[in-house]
Design a protein around this motif. Structure first.
Motif, PDB file in Angstrom:
ATOM      1  N   ARG A  49       0.676  -0.818   0.027  1.00 32.58           N
ATOM      2  CA  ARG A  49       0.258   0.275  -0.589  1.00 32.58           C
ATOM      3  C   ARG A  49       0.694   1.302   0.114  1.00 32.58           C
ATOM      4  NH1 ARG A  49      -3.721  -2.341   4.064  1.00 32.58           N
ATOM      5  NH2 ARG A  49      -5.125  -3.388   2.615  1.00 32.58           N
ATOM      6  N   ARG A  50       2.235   1.366   1.041  1.00 31.78           N
ATOM      7  CA  ARG A  50       2.722   2.211   0.863  1.00 31.78           C
ATOM      8  C   ARG A  50       3.554   2.738   0.056  1.00 31.78           C
ATOM      9  NH1 ARG A  50       3.917   0.485   5.879  1.00 31.78           N
ATOM     10  NH2 ARG A  50       6.091  -0.317   4.887  1.00 31.78           N
ATOM     11  N   GLN A 108       1.612   6.151  -7.120  1.00 30.08           N
ATOM     12  CA  GLN A 108       1.200   7.428  -7.395  1.00 30.08           C
ATOM     13  C   GLN A 108       1.523   8.656  -7.245  1.00 30.08           C
ATOM     14  OE1 GLN A 108      -2.294   6.236  -8.789  1.00 30.08           O
ATOM     15  NE2 GLN A 108      -2.502   8.784  -9.028  1.00 30.08           N
ATOM     16  N   ASN A 109       2.207   9.025  -5.997  1.00 33.31           N
ATOM     17  CA  ASN A 109       2.620  10.413  -5.764  1.00 33.31           C
ATOM     18  C   ASN A 109       3.547  10.211  -7.084  1.00 33.31           C
ATOM     19  OD1 ASN A 109       1.054  10.870  -3.308  1.00 33.31           O
ATOM     20  ND2 ASN A 109       2.960  10.204  -2.300  1.00 33.31           N
ATOM     21  N   ASN A 145       2.190   1.267  -3.245  1.00 29.57           N
ATOM     22  CA  ASN A 145       1.608   2.388  -4.296  1.00 29.57           C
ATOM     23  C   ASN A 145       0.866   3.700  -3.957  1.00 29.57           C
ATOM     24  OD1 ASN A 145      -1.034   2.068  -6.140  1.00 29.57           O
ATOM     25  ND2 ASN A 145      -2.296   0.670  -4.706  1.00 29.57           N
ATOM     26  N   ASP A 146       1.054   3.669  -2.759  1.00 25.22           N
ATOM     27  CA  ASP A 146       0.893   5.427  -2.875  1.00 25.22           C
ATOM     28  C   ASP A 146       1.882   6.231  -3.190  1.00 25.22           C
ATOM     29  OD1 ASP A 146      -0.739   5.251   0.792  1.00 25.22           O
ATOM     30  OD2 ASP A 146      -1.581   4.977  -1.207  1.00 25.22           O
ATOM     31  N   SER A 147       3.449   5.869  -3.345  1.00 29.28           N
ATOM     32  CA  SER A 147       4.030   6.527  -3.284  1.00 29.28           C
ATOM     33  C   SER A 147       4.605   6.649  -4.790  1.00 29.28           C
ATOM     34  CB  SER A 147       6.057   6.019  -3.176  1.00 29.28           C
ATOM     35  OG  SER A 147       6.641   5.770  -3.528  1.00 29.28           O
TER      36      SER A 147
END
Length: 128
Positions: free
Chosen positions: A85-86, A92-93, A88-90
């Motif tokens: 998840r982290r 996306q950023n 994935n967030d990274s």
């Protein structure tokens, strides 16, 4: 005779201005080309990040399936899911950052194209 000398001087000045304008256009053309190459690289990088994001999403889906199947290793799987998840967030950023940079480069290309158009108009005006 003085009129002829005046015309010679005027032509020399106009030719010098034309040479400067040509040099400026060459610089603008180089900058435009560099910007286009950078945009192309950013597009490639964006596709790579999107592919990595898709792979991360697929991996995340797998982790969720394993979580349901393996009760004994539940806590270990939850840690791995959180890492994904982290990531994935990274990712996306990173995509958002690339999109912002891409938009800025597109704006620069438009500005450079406008400068080239203005230069071409100046050249046409000088030629008239």
């Amino acid at each position: 005779m003085a009129a002829l000398e005046f015309l010679k001087n005027r032509i020399t000045l106009i030719m010098a201005e034309r040479d400067k304008a040509i040099q400026r256009a060459d610089c603008l053309q180089d900058t435009l080309q560099e910007t286009k190459e950078l945009v192309t690289q950013l597009e490639t990088d964006k596709r790579d990040v999107e592919n990595r994001l898709e792979l991360a999403d697929q991996e995340l889906d797998k982790m969720h399936e394993w979580k349901e199947e393996v009760i004994a290793g539940k806590s270990e799987l939850e840690v791995e899911v959180e890492k994904l998840r982290r990531e994935n967030d990274s990712l996306q950023n990173a995509i958002d950052t690339f999109e912002t940079a891409f938009e800025m480069k597109e704006k620069q290309i438009e500005e450079l194209q406008q400068q080239i158009d203005e230069f071409n108009q100046e050249m046409d005006d000088l030629a008239s």
